[in-house]
Write a protein that holds these residues in place. Structure first.
Motif, mmCIF file in Angstrom:
data_model
loop_
_atom_site.group_PDB
_atom_site.id
_atom_site.type_symbol
_atom_site.label_atom_id
_atom_site.label_comp_id
_atom_site.label_asym_id
_atom_site.label_seq_id
_atom_site.Cartn_x
_atom_site.Cartn_y
_atom_site.Cartn_z
ATOM 1 N N ALA A 221 0.783 -1.235 0.000
ATOM 2 C CA ALA A 221 0.000 0.000 0.000
ATOM 3 C C ALA A 221 0.811 1.281 0.000
ATOM 4 O O ALA A 221 0.429 2.240 -0.658
ATOM 5 C CB ALA A 221 -0.952 0.003 1.197
ATOM 6 N N PRO A 222 1.955 1.361 0.716
ATOM 7 C CA PRO A 222 2.673 2.642 0.736
ATOM 8 C C PRO A 222 3.120 3.138 -0.634
ATOM 9 O O PRO A 222 3.358 4.324 -0.821
ATOM 10 C CB PRO A 222 3.882 2.337 1.633
ATOM 11 N N SER A 223 3.217 2.240 -1.615
ATOM 12 C CA SER A 223 3.664 2.664 -2.939
ATOM 13 C C SER A 223 2.500 3.015 -3.863
ATOM 14 O O SER A 223 2.700 3.421 -4.986
ATOM 15 C CB SER A 223 4.498 1.552 -3.593
ATOM 16 N N VAL A 224 1.276 2.822 -3.377
ATOM 17 C CA VAL A 224 0.100 3.075 -4.209
ATOM 18 C C VAL A 224 -0.211 4.570 -4.198
ATOM 19 O O VAL A 224 -0.327 5.169 -3.141
ATOM 20 C CB VAL A 224 -1.113 2.276 -3.687
ATOM 21 N N PRO A 225 -0.314 5.200 -5.375
ATOM 22 C CA PRO A 225 -0.611 6.635 -5.398
ATOM 23 C C PRO A 225 -1.978 6.929 -4.813
ATOM 24 O O PRO A 225 -2.869 6.092 -4.818
ATOM 25 C CB PRO A 225 -0.550 6.988 -6.888
ATOM 26 N N ALA A 226 -2.142 8.138 -4.320
ATOM 27 C CA ALA A 226 -3.377 8.497 -3.642
ATOM 28 C C ALA A 226 -4.597 8.359 -4.538
ATOM 29 O O ALA A 226 -5.681 8.011 -4.080
ATOM 30 C CB ALA A 226 -3.273 9.908 -3.096
ATOM 31 N N HIS A 227 -4.420 8.643 -5.864
ATOM 32 C CA HIS A 227 -5.603 8.550 -6.713
ATOM 33 C C HIS A 227 -6.051 7.105 -6.876
ATOM 34 O O HIS A 227 -7.229 6.834 -7.099
ATOM 35 C CB HIS A 227 -5.363 9.214 -8.076
ATOM 36 N N GLN B 272 -14.598 11.442 -2.476
ATOM 37 C CA GLN B 272 -13.213 11.735 -2.861
ATOM 38 C C GLN B 272 -13.140 12.197 -4.306
ATOM 39 O O GLN B 272 -12.438 13.172 -4.632
ATOM 40 C CB GLN B 272 -12.339 10.492 -2.668
ATOM 41 N N LEU B 273 -13.869 11.515 -5.169
ATOM 42 C CA LEU B 273 -13.783 11.833 -6.589
ATOM 43 C C LEU B 273 -14.602 13.066 -6.972
ATOM 44 O O LEU B 273 -14.440 13.594 -8.065
ATOM 45 C CB LEU B 273 -14.226 10.620 -7.411
ATOM 46 N N GLN B 274 -15.456 13.530 -6.077
ATOM 47 C CA GLN B 274 -16.173 14.782 -6.298
ATOM 48 C C GLN B 274 -15.333 15.996 -5.909
ATOM 49 O O GLN B 274 -15.677 17.127 -6.270
ATOM 50 C CB GLN B 274 -17.466 14.801 -5.484
ATOM 51 N N ASN B 275 -14.248 15.769 -5.211
ATOM 52 C CA ASN B 275 -13.401 16.872 -4.746
ATOM 53 C C ASN B 275 -12.718 17.517 -5.944
ATOM 54 O O ASN B 275 -11.976 16.865 -6.681
ATOM 55 C CB ASN B 275 -12.359 16.342 -3.755
ATOM 56 N N THR B 276 -12.944 18.799 -6.140
ATOM 57 C CA THR B 276 -12.411 19.495 -7.312
ATOM 58 C C THR B 276 -11.103 20.223 -7.046
ATOM 59 O O THR B 276 -10.537 20.840 -7.955
ATOM 60 C CB THR B 276 -13.443 20.523 -7.828
ATOM 61 N N GLN C 9 -9.823 13.071 -12.937
ATOM 62 C CA GLN C 9 -9.717 13.390 -14.362
ATOM 63 C C GLN C 9 -9.942 12.153 -15.228
ATOM 64 O O GLN C 9 -10.668 12.203 -16.225
ATOM 65 C CB GLN C 9 -8.344 13.987 -14.675
ATOM 66 N N TRP C 10 -9.309 11.035 -14.857
ATOM 67 C CA TRP C 10 -9.444 9.848 -15.702
ATOM 68 C C TRP C 10 -10.861 9.285 -15.636
ATOM 69 O O TRP C 10 -11.395 8.817 -16.646
ATOM 70 C CB TRP C 10 -8.412 8.782 -15.327
ATOM 71 N N THR C 11 -11.473 9.349 -14.452
ATOM 72 C CA THR C 11 -12.856 8.901 -14.366
ATOM 73 C C THR C 11 -13.736 9.737 -15.282
ATOM 74 O O THR C 11 -14.631 9.209 -15.965
ATOM 75 C CB THR C 11 -13.359 8.975 -12.916
ATOM 76 N N TYR C 12 -13.486 11.034 -15.327
ATOM 77 C CA TYR C 12 -14.245 11.891 -16.248
ATOM 78 C C TYR C 12 -14.029 11.455 -17.692
ATOM 79 O O TYR C 12 -14.995 11.364 -18.476
ATOM 80 C CB TYR C 12 -13.828 13.357 -16.080
ATOM 81 N N GLN C 13 -12.798 11.176 -18.058
ATOM 82 C CA GLN C 13 -12.530 10.773 -19.445
ATOM 83 C C GLN C 13 -13.219 9.465 -19.791
ATOM 84 O O GLN C 13 -13.678 9.285 -20.923
ATOM 85 C CB GLN C 13 -11.023 10.681 -19.684
ATOM 86 N N THR C 14 -13.296 8.532 -18.832
ATOM 87 C CA THR C 14 -13.995 7.282 -19.128
ATOM 88 C C THR C 14 -15.481 7.540 -19.329
ATOM 89 O O THR C 14 -16.106 6.959 -20.225
ATOM 90 C CB THR C 14 -13.777 6.239 -18.015
ATOM 91 N N CYS C 15 -16.051 8.418 -18.529
ATOM 92 C CA CYS C 15 -17.479 8.713 -18.669
ATOM 93 C C CYS C 15 -17.775 9.521 -19.931
ATOM 94 O O CYS C 15 -18.836 9.370 -20.544
ATOM 95 C CB CYS C 15 -17.976 9.483 -17.451
ATOM 96 N N CYS D 211 -20.622 7.646 -12.885
ATOM 97 C CA CYS D 211 -20.532 8.828 -13.752
ATOM 98 C C CYS D 211 -21.529 9.895 -13.325
ATOM 99 O O CYS D 211 -21.187 11.074 -13.200
ATOM 100 C CB CYS D 211 -20.779 8.425 -15.206
ATOM 101 N N ALA D 212 -22.768 9.481 -13.092
ATOM 102 C CA ALA D 212 -23.801 10.437 -12.686
ATOM 103 C C ALA D 212 -23.558 10.950 -11.267
ATOM 104 O O ALA D 212 -23.738 12.136 -10.984
ATOM 105 C CB ALA D 212 -25.174 9.793 -12.786
ATOM 106 N N ASP D 213 -23.131 10.056 -10.364
ATOM 107 C CA ASP D 213 -22.928 10.454 -8.977
ATOM 108 C C ASP D 213 -21.766 11.433 -8.827
ATOM 109 O O ASP D 213 -21.786 12.308 -7.958
ATOM 110 C CB ASP D 213 -22.679 9.221 -8.107
ATOM 111 N N ILE D 214 -20.754 11.299 -9.663
ATOM 112 C CA ILE D 214 -19.580 12.176 -9.552
ATOM 113 C C ILE D 214 -19.753 13.452 -10.357
ATOM 114 O O ILE D 214 -19.446 14.552 -9.871
ATOM 115 C CB ILE D 214 -18.316 11.429 -10.022
#
Length: 496
Positions: free
Chosen positions: A301-307, A334-338, A350-356, A389-392
């Protein structure tokens, strides 16, 4: 990698002025995009090519313009000047001061390609290269193929590694390839391994039917919150996506030589190690499954980026006290935080937005067994992702809209029917993303050259060579260099 760990020879970032909207002449807003140039190997104006590394859905790590990676090795061979361009809305290349949904409307592959065109045109004027080659891997690999197709006057060759050029709403093939890869003896897999996974999956499915069973799963898999019959369907799918993700991540990046990006820290989890754990007979398949989850989701876990933590690990929780966060509402929050200072701004939002908005690539359990052994469609349904997608990003992102967005992406770029020429498309056959790439030679498109690495993982050819590389990977790197040699001009010459 932190800046202090970068070699002294690492070039400093430069900044290119870009337009916020490349396609609206009435919008004159601008911003600064980061890029880097390493001319160590450059043969000189009119004598050597320009190699451009396209960055994707994360901050660009400048170690890539000094390490012995594919593009740098080939730069030494061909006397190229190497540039790297960070993608808009990632890293420090931010058009705005936040990541509001209103601002993310300017985040698209089309805008990114137009940014790249501006930068390459400026670099061509500055360095007067004999040719231009664009390199990319994964999403940026698709960008490389698309750039060569859409801007053939600016790039002469594209190297589109592990490139998912086909956008797909319900990416059922992902777990099908994971299953097949866990059976591949070349990388340490076996049918006994997938049989054990199937047995554990059946135990999980049975346990989810009772309150006691859910509590047992929470204990075994060390969830932050206790699963119960009152847990929402989204919480359950979020839990399942995290533990199934243990196998997905291991297969996708199996023994890729990418420790140079992480201060030399090597991920010990491989297909071979996971399958060894799963086939241990001193414990049940379910206990072995939990051990795999702990080894991948918690111990490393310590090497996993925050996103990435936003999708499962509780941000900042260090091993051995880490736990798996199953809260769907917490993940959405978390993903709603701008804020650009948030964990999600490292790439998750950002990537979640691109997938949606463009690609989907939603990795569901919709494919039936035995093609995939990770559970029924109810485990991770398509609705889990379309609902996100809708929730975020708001109610405008309905399932129908997301589906239409994917369809338009394929209409715009052509899916697997790339119309460009002189594009090399390397893939690894254990990498799930190869299912969305160009993998079959086509006599009618002879200058699109697919290369399949037997036993190769995601973007494996892009990393530094290793004595432990599979022969097929070594051969693929040689084939890429040889193909570049056929297409790149002699000093002062012209491309074929």
């Amino acid at each position: 990698m932190a800046a202090a760990q970068l070699p002294p020879s690492t070039p400093q970032a430069q900044y290119m002025t870009q337009r916020v909207d490349n396609f609206d002449p009435q919008n004159q807003g601008t911003w600064k995009q980061r890029y880097w140039v390493n001319d160590t190997h450059f043969a000189g104006k009119g004598k050597g090519p320009l190699f451009v590394q396209i960055s994707g859905e994360a901050a660009f790590n400048p170690i890539w313009v000094v390490a012995d990676v594919e593009s740098m090795d080939n730069a030494a061979t061909f006397g190229a000047v190497v540039a790297a361009v960070e993608h808009r809305f990632y890293g420090e290349s931010q058009p705005f001061g936040d990541l509001s949904t209103e601002h993310l409307a300017f985040l698209s592959s089309e805008q990114a390609l137009a940014d790249l065109a501006v930068t390459i045109a400026a670099l061509k004027e500055q360095y007067e290269p004999t040719a231009v080659v664009v390199f990319g891997g994964s999403y940026s690999g698709a960008l490389a193929g698309w750039f060569r197709t859409k801007y053939p006057h600016l790039a002469d060759v594209g190297v589109a590694t592990s490139s998912p050029v086909l956008a797909e709403l319900d990416f059922v093939e992902y777990l099908q390839v994971v299953t097949k890869s866990l059976e591949n003896p070349l990388v340490g897999g076996s049918t006994a391994c997938t049989g054990a996974v199937a047995s554990a999956t059946a135990a999980i499915e049975a346990a989810l039917k009772t309150d006691a069973g859910r509590q047992m799963l929470s204990t075994k898999f060390q969830t932050c919150e206790t699963l119960s019959m009152q847990s929402s369907a989204q919480d359950v799918s979020n839990f399942l996506s995290t533990i199934i993700g243990s196998f997905m991540g291991v297969v996708q990046y199996n023994i890729d030589n990418n420790a140079f990006e992480h201060g030399g820290k090597v991920n010990p989890n491989t297909v071979a190690s996971v399958c060894k754990t799963m086939t241990t007979t001193s414990a049940t398949p379910l206990d072995n499954y939990a051990a795999v989850s702990a080894a991948t989701n918690l111990a490393f876990a310590p090497s996993v980026p925050a996103h990435a933590q936003a999708f499962g690990l509780r941000a900042g929780a260090p091993a051995p006290d880490a736990c798996i966060d199953i809260s769907y509402s917490g993940m959405i929050a978390q993903l709603q935080n701008t804020s650009l200072a948030s964990a999600a701004a490292e790439g998750g939002r950002q990537w979640t937005y691109q997938t949606c908005a463009q690609f989907a690539y939603f990795q569901t359990t919709d494919a039936a067994a035995p093609a995939q052994v990770f559970g029924p469609a109810s485990f991770i349904p398509l609705s889990f992702y379309t609902g996100m997608c809708a929730d975020i990003f708001g109610a405008a992102f309905t399932p129908a809209v997301v589906k239409a967005n994917v369809a338009f992406t394929n209409t715009h770029y052509g899916g697997k029917d790339l119309a460009g020429t002189r594009i090399i498309v390397p893939n690894g056959n254990i990498d799930p993303w190869h299912a969305l790439s160009v993998t079959t030679p086509d006599a009618s498109r002879e200058t699109i050259v697919p290369i399949m690495v037997d036993g190769g993982a995601h973007c494996s050819n892009m990393y530094p060579a290793s004595p432990n590389d599979l022969p097929s990977l070594t051969a693929a790197r040689k084939q890429i260099t040889n193909q570049l040699g056929k297409w790149l001009p002699a000093p002062g010459g012209a491309t074929a």
